[in-house]
Write a protein that holds these residues in place. Sequence first.
Motif, PDB file in Angstrom:
ATOM      1  N   GLY A 139       0.004  -6.379  -2.333  1.00  0.00           N
ATOM      2  CA  GLY A 139      -0.280  -7.196  -1.157  1.00  0.00           C
ATOM      3  C   GLY A 139      -0.244  -6.433   0.161  1.00  0.00           C
ATOM      4  N   LEU A 140       0.197  -5.177   0.132  1.00  0.00           N
ATOM      5  CA  LEU A 140       0.231  -4.400   1.371  1.00  0.00           C
ATOM      6  C   LEU A 140      -1.125  -3.707   1.586  1.00  0.00           C
ATOM      7  CD1 LEU A 140       3.767  -2.736   1.063  1.00  0.00           C
ATOM      8  CD2 LEU A 140       3.111  -4.763   2.365  1.00  0.00           C
ATOM      9  N   HIS A 141      -1.362  -3.302   2.831  1.00  0.00           N
ATOM     10  CA  HIS A 141      -2.623  -2.641   3.140  1.00  0.00           C
ATOM     11  C   HIS A 141      -2.540  -1.157   2.750  1.00  0.00           C
ATOM     12  CE1 HIS A 141      -5.608  -1.031   6.289  1.00  0.00           C
ATOM     13  NE2 HIS A 141      -6.233  -1.315   5.178  1.00  0.00           N
ATOM     14  N   VAL A 142      -3.168  -0.850   1.624  1.00  0.00           N
ATOM     15  CA  VAL A 142      -3.119   0.520   1.098  1.00  0.00           C
ATOM     16  C   VAL A 142      -4.381   1.253   1.527  1.00  0.00           C
ATOM     17  CG1 VAL A 142      -3.019   1.909  -0.992  1.00  0.00           C
ATOM     18  CG2 VAL A 142      -1.769  -0.247  -0.863  1.00  0.00           C
ATOM     19  N   ILE A 143      -4.202   2.437   2.107  1.00  0.00           N
ATOM     20  CA  ILE A 143      -5.374   3.159   2.604  1.00  0.00           C
ATOM     21  C   ILE A 143      -5.747   4.346   1.731  1.00  0.00           C
ATOM     22  CG2 ILE A 143      -5.150   2.433   5.011  1.00  0.00           C
ATOM     23  CD1 ILE A 143      -3.674   5.057   5.504  1.00  0.00           C
ATOM     24  N   GLY A 144      -4.939   4.648   0.710  1.00  0.00           N
ATOM     25  CA  GLY A 144      -5.311   5.750  -0.172  1.00  0.00           C
ATOM     26  C   GLY A 144      -4.213   6.028  -1.160  1.00  0.00           C
ATOM     27  N   HIS A 145      -4.570   6.750  -2.198  1.00  0.00           N
ATOM     28  CA  HIS A 145      -3.514   7.168  -3.126  1.00  0.00           C
ATOM     29  C   HIS A 145      -3.865   8.449  -3.844  1.00  0.00           C
ATOM     30  CE1 HIS A 145      -6.197   4.568  -5.378  1.00  0.00           C
ATOM     31  NE2 HIS A 145      -5.728   3.533  -4.718  1.00  0.00           N
ATOM     32  N   GLU A 146      -2.812   9.064  -4.390  1.00  0.00           N
ATOM     33  CA  GLU A 146      -2.991  10.279  -5.182  1.00  0.00           C
ATOM     34  C   GLU A 146      -2.136  10.124  -6.426  1.00  0.00           C
ATOM     35  OE1 GLU A 146      -2.776  14.204  -2.947  1.00  0.00           O
ATOM     36  OE2 GLU A 146      -2.450  12.745  -1.344  1.00  0.00           O
ATOM     37  N   ASN A 147      -2.619  10.645  -7.536  1.00  0.00           N
ATOM     38  CA  ASN A 147      -1.833  10.618  -8.761  1.00  0.00           C
ATOM     39  C   ASN A 147      -1.476  12.028  -9.184  1.00  0.00           C
ATOM     40  OD1 ASN A 147      -1.766   7.746  -9.476  1.00  0.00           O
ATOM     41  ND2 ASN A 147      -3.993   7.986  -9.562  1.00  0.00           N
ATOM     42  N   ILE A 148      -0.216  12.224  -9.483  1.00  0.00           N
ATOM     43  CA  ILE A 148       0.225  13.512 -10.018  1.00  0.00           C
ATOM     44  C   ILE A 148       0.970  13.195 -11.307  1.00  0.00           C
ATOM     45  CG2 ILE A 148       1.415  15.697  -9.515  1.00  0.00           C
ATOM     46  CD1 ILE A 148       1.452  13.625  -6.602  1.00  0.00           C
ATOM     47  N   GLY A 149       0.284  13.307 -12.450  1.00  0.00           N
ATOM     48  CA  GLY A 149       0.889  12.964 -13.730  1.00  0.00           C
ATOM     49  C   GLY A 149       1.302  11.498 -13.736  1.00  0.00           C
ATOM     50  N   GLN A 150       2.563  11.261 -14.045  1.00  0.00           N
ATOM     51  CA  GLN A 150       3.066   9.890 -14.091  1.00  0.00           C
ATOM     52  C   GLN A 150       3.447   9.389 -12.695  1.00  0.00           C
ATOM     53  OE1 GLN A 150       3.257   7.774 -16.846  1.00  0.00           O
ATOM     54  NE2 GLN A 150       1.889   9.408 -17.536  1.00  0.00           N
ATOM     55  N   LEU A 151       3.440  10.315 -11.726  1.00  0.00           N
ATOM     56  CA  LEU A 151       3.828   9.925 -10.370  1.00  0.00           C
ATOM     57  C   LEU A 151       2.615   9.454  -9.579  1.00  0.00           C
ATOM     58  CD1 LEU A 151       6.363  12.578  -9.030  1.00  0.00           C
ATOM     59  CD2 LEU A 151       6.787  10.174  -9.566  1.00  0.00           C
ATOM     60  N   LYS A 152       2.907   8.532  -8.695  1.00  0.00           N
ATOM     61  CA  LYS A 152       1.829   8.051  -7.843  1.00  0.00           C
ATOM     62  C   LYS A 152       2.306   8.048  -6.392  1.00  0.00           C
ATOM     63  CE  LYS A 152      -1.337   4.208  -7.190  1.00  0.00           C
ATOM     64  NZ  LYS A 152      -1.795   2.923  -7.703  1.00  0.00           N
ATOM     65  N   SER A 186       1.181   6.335  -2.944  1.00  0.00           N
ATOM     66  CA  SER A 186       0.274   5.407  -2.280  1.00  0.00           C
ATOM     67  C   SER A 186       0.523   5.466  -0.783  1.00  0.00           C
ATOM     68  CB  SER A 186       0.511   3.977  -2.765  1.00  0.00           C
ATOM     69  OG  SER A 186      -0.115   3.805  -4.003  1.00  0.00           O
ATOM     70  N   TYR A 187      -0.567   5.524  -0.035  1.00  0.00           N
ATOM     71  CA  TYR A 187      -0.437   5.572   1.419  1.00  0.00           C
ATOM     72  C   TYR A 187      -0.653   4.175   1.972  1.00  0.00           C
ATOM     73  CZ  TYR A 187      -0.770  10.429   0.247  1.00  0.00           C
ATOM     74  OH  TYR A 187      -0.545  11.648  -0.329  1.00  0.00           O
ATOM     75  N   VAL A 188       0.379   3.682   2.607  1.00  0.00           N
ATOM     76  CA  VAL A 188       0.362   2.304   3.084  1.00  0.00           C
ATOM     77  C   VAL A 188       0.282   2.312   4.603  1.00  0.00           C
ATOM     78  CG1 VAL A 188       1.757   0.190   3.262  1.00  0.00           C
ATOM     79  CG2 VAL A 188       1.671   1.470   1.114  1.00  0.00           C
ATOM     80  N   PHE A 189      -0.552   1.430   5.143  1.00  0.00           N
ATOM     81  CA  PHE A 189      -0.583   1.258   6.592  1.00  0.00           C
ATOM     82  C   PHE A 189      -0.320  -0.216   6.872  1.00  0.00           C
ATOM     83  CE2 PHE A 189      -2.840   0.813  10.719  1.00  0.00           C
ATOM     84  CZ  PHE A 189      -1.979   1.614  11.428  1.00  0.00           C
TER      85      PHE A 189
END
Lengths: 292, 121, 256
Positions: A236-249, A251-254
């Motif tokens: 429900g938050l405004h997410v502006i991008g994400h990156e995945n590194i293996g099992q880690l994620k 997320s860039y939230v604004f």
Amino acid sequence: MSVLDINHVGKKFGDKVVLRDINLRLSENKIYGVLGRNGAGKSTLLNIMTNRIFPSNGKITIDGEPVDNNDAQLSKMYLMSEINLYRDSDRLSKIIDDTEMLYGNIDRELVNDLATKFNLDLAQKFGKLSTGYRSIFKLIIAMSLPVEYVLLDEPVLGLDANHRELFYSVLLESFSQRPRTFVISTHLIEEITNIISDVIVINQGEVVLNDSVENVTAKAVAVVGPTSAVDQYIMGLHVIGHENIGQLKASYVFDELPDDRQIPDTVTITPLDLQKLFINLTDYTGGAKDEN
Amino acid sequence: MEFNFNSSEPIYRQVADQIREAILTGSFAEETQIPSTTEVSKQFHINPATVLKGMNLLVDVGLIEKKRGLGMFVTAGAKNRIKQQKRDNFYDDKVAKLVKEAINLGISAEDLNQMIQRGYE
Amino acid sequence: MKTNRVTKYLFKKQFQYLLMAYAIFFIVNTVWPLLLALGSGTLRYYSLSNELGNTSYFFFVTTFAIAYLSSATYENYKFLIQNGISRNTFFRGQIQTTGLLILIGSLVNEIDYWLIIVPIKGQDSIYTSLYRYFISNQIFNGLFETVLRILTSTAVIVSLMAFGSILSLLSKRAQRITLIAIPIILVVGAVFMIRLFITTHLQVTWLEDVFTFIIGYSKEAGRFNPIPLVVTEVLWSGFMLFITKIFFNKKQLKRE
């Protein structure tokens, strides 16, 4: 109080839409950073603001008065641009004299002081200067004129690290002594992050962000952790991008983070700097645009 | 003064923290003038409004005061007050974190005590 | 007022160039032949008065130098918009400057004509050959001749200004193409028209009528009246000024 309003400004070059419906208000005594990728329309907007080119739609006003064909309003601004509007054959001292006559005043003391600091010989001809020194000369003029709006398009183009440092110091000193509105368009975001008070991001001809740096950086965070935990938290938050590194994620939230939502132990939240925020806001090749 | 611009703290808080630190170490002595907003702004490339906001945090708690026409001065007794504050927060700020990390690493309370003892010697 | 500052800026620059143009043409027309005469050993055939009286080149230099200075506006536009000067003010400043230059240039022309050409070669101009019998009073006649010369110069200058103001909106490439294309089109057009007239014996009496009206020829009186020409030149100049203003207001920074 002096305000500059950009009302519904749009610009087309032929079929190409460069700006669409820009609405901005520049208030007194602030330092604005205008950020945008190459071709985003920053220079076009600055050129329209100073009546160097005509908008296809909309208008620019200062204190409600249109700037178009209006000496009184035009002389409240100085736009230092990447392209050079001075004659190559003119000596710097002559350009300064003519500029003084046309603007009605120039701070000679400051001009000479800055010329010494930047090691610029004013007896030279403009055409003989390197790119860096052309920038320096234009900056010196910009700092020394009695204008209310100093618009700087790529001000540090060609300046080495020492001169950039010096320029930022000069800018802030000048701003402290005589507060006025600065608009700085640049690609070197990190260098101006703490200098600007407000940030305007233009992406593909539209304003996608216009707020104080404080508000912006308070809202921009990276949520890092196991994919499922992150996804649950950011729902429900405004997410502006994400990156995945293996099992880690990551997320860039604004957005403002909800107080009532428990942050899982496995998840860390760190602030996002302006540069990272900018990259995610203006990434039109990847993730951030999914939602559109 | 030093600023870590990647820190999660807003810049104006960092400004306040740095001045506090400088008063504590004696770099800014009590009842002497601290650098002006313009000087800090110019040197560290921070918007003067941000610097002022940071300084005002300290004015509000009485660690520095504004003398009209002169600038900002460290108040008398500021150093001790900062020291006291830091002591008050020492458990929350440092000890709690230290113990948590020690537990994670499997260091017993006894071993930790010994290490602390060693640090004092 | 910003207009006067703009005028000052433009005048300083353009006046210098006008002086330079005079200097160059003076050298080419009088000093250069002298040097040639010296070099070829024909100095005894050289006569300063001959060289000076040969052509009224000052008129052409004045007219075309001012026309060029008033038409090549883009560089000035760039500098003025950088300094917060509006297009309107630039237009007014340029008109004031051009006006001043025409006054100065005309003074030079008239001095050249009355004090150098007339004493050497006598009153010999297009004006005198057409209109000398219109006014019998010598002084009025001379005055009319002067007025007509200034007006002609002005009409040419303002026409080229109008042309220049349109040209300055184009990119450098388009400017070059236009400057090459226009003379070609004119020559081809003229040749075509002439051949058309010769082969078809076309009668364009209306064109003749307009022309005879403008130069003020009347068959009944059998002589020329300069008034229609004066009026035509004034109206033409006004119209061209209007065109110039329209296109001055369309100036903007080109993407080069």
